[in-house]
Design a protein around this motif. Structure first.
Motif, PDB file in Angstrom:
ATOM      1  N   LEU A   1       0.844  -1.182   0.000  1.00  0.00           N
ATOM      2  CA  LEU A   1       0.000   0.000   0.000  1.00  0.00           C
ATOM      3  C   LEU A   1       0.878   1.230   0.000  1.00  0.00           C
ATOM      4  N   GLU A   2       0.632   2.126  -0.946  1.00  0.00           N
ATOM      5  CA  GLU A   2       1.337   3.402  -1.003  1.00  0.00           C
ATOM      6  C   GLU A   2       0.324   4.480  -0.650  1.00  0.00           C
ATOM      7  N   LEU A   3       0.583   5.213   0.409  1.00  0.00           N
ATOM      8  CA  LEU A   3      -0.367   6.165   0.959  1.00  0.00           C
ATOM      9  C   LEU A   3       0.120   7.592   0.777  1.00  0.00           C
ATOM     10  N   GLU A   4      -0.751   8.428   0.231  1.00  0.00           N
ATOM     11  CA  GLU A   4      -0.486   9.867   0.087  1.00  0.00           C
ATOM     12  C   GLU A   4      -1.245  10.597   1.186  1.00  0.00           C
ATOM     13  N   LEU A   5      -0.531  11.351   2.008  1.00  0.00           N
ATOM     14  CA  LEU A   5      -1.186  12.056   3.108  1.00  0.00           C
ATOM     15  C   LEU A   5      -1.813  13.380   2.679  1.00  0.00           C
ATOM     16  N   ASN A   6      -1.514  13.837   1.487  1.00  0.00           N
ATOM     17  CA  ASN A   6      -2.110  15.064   0.941  1.00  0.00           C
ATOM     18  C   ASN A   6      -1.946  16.268   1.859  1.00  0.00           C
ATOM     19  N   GLY A   7      -0.764  16.415   2.418  1.00  0.00           N
ATOM     20  CA  GLY A   7      -0.482  17.584   3.248  1.00  0.00           C
ATOM     21  C   GLY A   7      -0.959  17.473   4.678  1.00  0.00           C
ATOM     22  N   LEU A   8      -1.574  16.344   5.056  1.00  0.00           N
ATOM     23  CA  LEU A   8      -2.020  16.171   6.430  1.00  0.00           C
ATOM     24  C   LEU A   8      -0.844  15.761   7.307  1.00  0.00           C
ATOM     25  N   GLU A   9      -0.932  16.073   8.566  1.00  0.00           N
ATOM     26  CA  GLU A   9       0.144  15.774   9.496  1.00  0.00           C
ATOM     27  C   GLU A   9       0.207  14.273   9.775  1.00  0.00           C
ATOM     28  N   LEU A  10       1.410  13.740   9.898  1.00  0.00           N
ATOM     29  CA  LEU A  10       1.600  12.335  10.231  1.00  0.00           C
ATOM     30  C   LEU A  10       2.086  12.226  11.665  1.00  0.00           C
ATOM     31  N   THR A  11       1.251  11.673  12.508  1.00  0.00           N
ATOM     32  CA  THR A  11       1.613  11.450  13.901  1.00  0.00           C
ATOM     33  C   THR A  11       1.562   9.948  14.173  1.00  0.00           C
ATOM     34  N   GLU A  12       1.996   9.569  15.346  1.00  0.00           N
ATOM     35  CA  GLU A  12       1.930   8.159  15.719  1.00  0.00           C
ATOM     36  C   GLU A  12       0.479   7.685  15.767  1.00  0.00           C
ATOM     37  N   ALA A  13      -0.416   8.561  16.236  1.00  0.00           N
ATOM     38  CA  ALA A  13      -1.839   8.218  16.286  1.00  0.00           C
ATOM     39  C   ALA A  13      -2.404   8.046  14.876  1.00  0.00           C
ATOM     40  N   THR A  14      -1.964   8.906  13.934  1.00  0.00           N
ATOM     41  CA  THR A  14      -2.405   8.794  12.551  1.00  0.00           C
ATOM     42  C   THR A  14      -1.949   7.473  11.955  1.00  0.00           C
TER      43      THR A  14
ATOM     44  N   ASP B   1      -9.289  -3.365   8.940  1.00  0.00           N
ATOM     45  CA  ASP B   1     -10.735  -3.585   8.917  1.00  0.00           C
ATOM     46  C   ASP B   1     -11.288  -3.733   7.508  1.00  0.00           C
ATOM     47  N   ALA B   2     -10.719  -3.022   6.537  1.00  0.00           N
ATOM     48  CA  ALA B   2     -11.298  -2.968   5.192  1.00  0.00           C
ATOM     49  C   ALA B   2     -10.663  -3.939   4.199  1.00  0.00           C
ATOM     50  N   LYS B   3      -9.483  -4.413   4.457  1.00  0.00           N
ATOM     51  CA  LYS B   3      -8.741  -5.241   3.479  1.00  0.00           C
ATOM     52  C   LYS B   3      -9.401  -6.605   3.305  1.00  0.00           C
ATOM     53  N   PRO B   4      -9.072  -7.283   2.197  1.00  0.00           N
ATOM     54  CA  PRO B   4      -9.543  -8.659   2.051  1.00  0.00           C
ATOM     55  C   PRO B   4      -8.957  -9.534   3.160  1.00  0.00           C
ATOM     56  N   ALA B   5      -9.759 -10.412   3.719  1.00  0.00           N
ATOM     57  CA  ALA B   5      -9.299 -11.250   4.832  1.00  0.00           C
ATOM     58  C   ALA B   5      -8.184 -12.200   4.408  1.00  0.00           C
ATOM     59  N   SER B   6      -8.139 -12.534   3.115  1.00  0.00           N
ATOM     60  CA  SER B   6      -7.125 -13.472   2.635  1.00  0.00           C
ATOM     61  C   SER B   6      -5.803 -12.792   2.283  1.00  0.00           C
ATOM     62  N   ARG B   7      -5.724 -11.465   2.410  1.00  0.00           N
ATOM     63  CA  ARG B   7      -4.516 -10.721   2.049  1.00  0.00           C
ATOM     64  C   ARG B   7      -3.835 -10.169   3.289  1.00  0.00           C
ATOM     65  N   HIS B   8      -2.515 -10.081   3.214  1.00  0.00           N
ATOM     66  CA  HIS B   8      -1.726  -9.547   4.325  1.00  0.00           C
ATOM     67  C   HIS B   8      -0.855  -8.408   3.813  1.00  0.00           C
ATOM     68  N   LEU B   9      -0.844  -7.309   4.558  1.00  0.00           N
ATOM     69  CA  LEU B   9      -0.053  -6.138   4.196  1.00  0.00           C
ATOM     70  C   LEU B   9       1.420  -6.407   4.486  1.00  0.00           C
ATOM     71  N   THR B  10       2.252  -6.291   3.430  1.00  0.00           N
ATOM     72  CA  THR B  10       3.683  -6.525   3.616  1.00  0.00           C
ATOM     73  C   THR B  10       4.489  -5.247   3.629  1.00  0.00           C
ATOM     74  N   ASN B  11       3.977  -4.199   2.981  1.00  0.00           N
ATOM     75  CA  ASN B  11       4.753  -2.969   2.897  1.00  0.00           C
ATOM     76  C   ASN B  11       3.800  -1.780   2.841  1.00  0.00           C
ATOM     77  N   LEU B  12       4.003  -0.844   3.721  1.00  0.00           N
ATOM     78  CA  LEU B  12       3.221   0.391   3.731  1.00  0.00           C
ATOM     79  C   LEU B  12       4.172   1.547   3.503  1.00  0.00           C
ATOM     80  N   VAL B  13       3.992   2.204   2.354  1.00  0.00           N
ATOM     81  CA  VAL B  13       4.821   3.362   2.014  1.00  0.00           C
ATOM     82  C   VAL B  13       3.962   4.599   2.213  1.00  0.00           C
TER      83      VAL B  13
END
Length: 176
Positions: A115-128, A138-150
């Motif tokens: 998953l490559e995520l664009e924050l669109n100028g929003l602040e990135l905190t630990e809570a975010t 919650d939303a991903k397919p149950a059969s898939r596992h996230l390996t990399n979050l950019v």
């Protein structure tokens, strides 16, 4: 209310009926509690439970809470798809690129996605960051596992331009 009691009712029964009638008076119409737009803000968490909203925080703005309740049925229709991941993140102002294992070059581990995520100028905190992980889980397919979050953070820059001019004349005064 006491007109509904039988003629042989006791004083206790009449008193209970009178107190119960006063306690049943609601400050709002009961039919407005089922309406997402008309329900009081304090009642929105009950509507969220009724509509099975997956992501909920009582600290969010009431307008966002109402929006999430309205979109709950759609979220359950598409839950477990890449569209669900995109839409749940878009509600919070994020854009993402969802890439499954067979779409990568070289082909990744079966059953995974990045998953490559664009924050669109929003602040990135630990809570975010924690919230993004929870929403994706919650939303991903149950059969898939996230390996990399950019996460791409693009700073919001307001260009500031200053222009100045200076002109001067030299005046010489002769004193006699």
């Amino acid at each position: 209310m006491s007109q509904l009691l039988p003629p042989n009712s006791t004083t206790f029964e009449r008193n209970v009926t009178e107190v119960a009638a006063q306690n049943c008076a609601l400050p709002v119409e009961i039919k407005s509690l089922a309406s997402i737009d008309e329900a009081p803000d304090s009642f929105l968490s009950f509507l969220a439970w009724q509509y099975s909203v997956d992501s909920w925080d009582t600290n969010w703005q009431p307008s966002l809470q109402r929006q999430l309740i309205k979109k709950s049925f759609r979220q359950h229709q598409i839950k477990g798809t890449r569209t669900a991941v995109r839409e749940v993140l878009a509600q919070f102002g994020y854009q993402c690129i969802f890439q499954e294992w067979f779409e990568t070059n070289p082909v990744g581990t079966p059953g995974t996605f990045t998953l490559e995520l664009e924050l669109n100028g929003l602040e990135l905190t630990e809570a975010t960051y924690a919230e993004v992980n929870r929403l994706v889980k919650d939303a991903k397919p149950a059969s898939r596992h996230l390996t990399n979050l950019v996460i791409n953070v693009q700073p919001v820059c307001i260009p500031r331009v200053a222009v100045g001019t200076h002109g001067a004349e030299t005046v010489t005064i002769y004193v006699e």
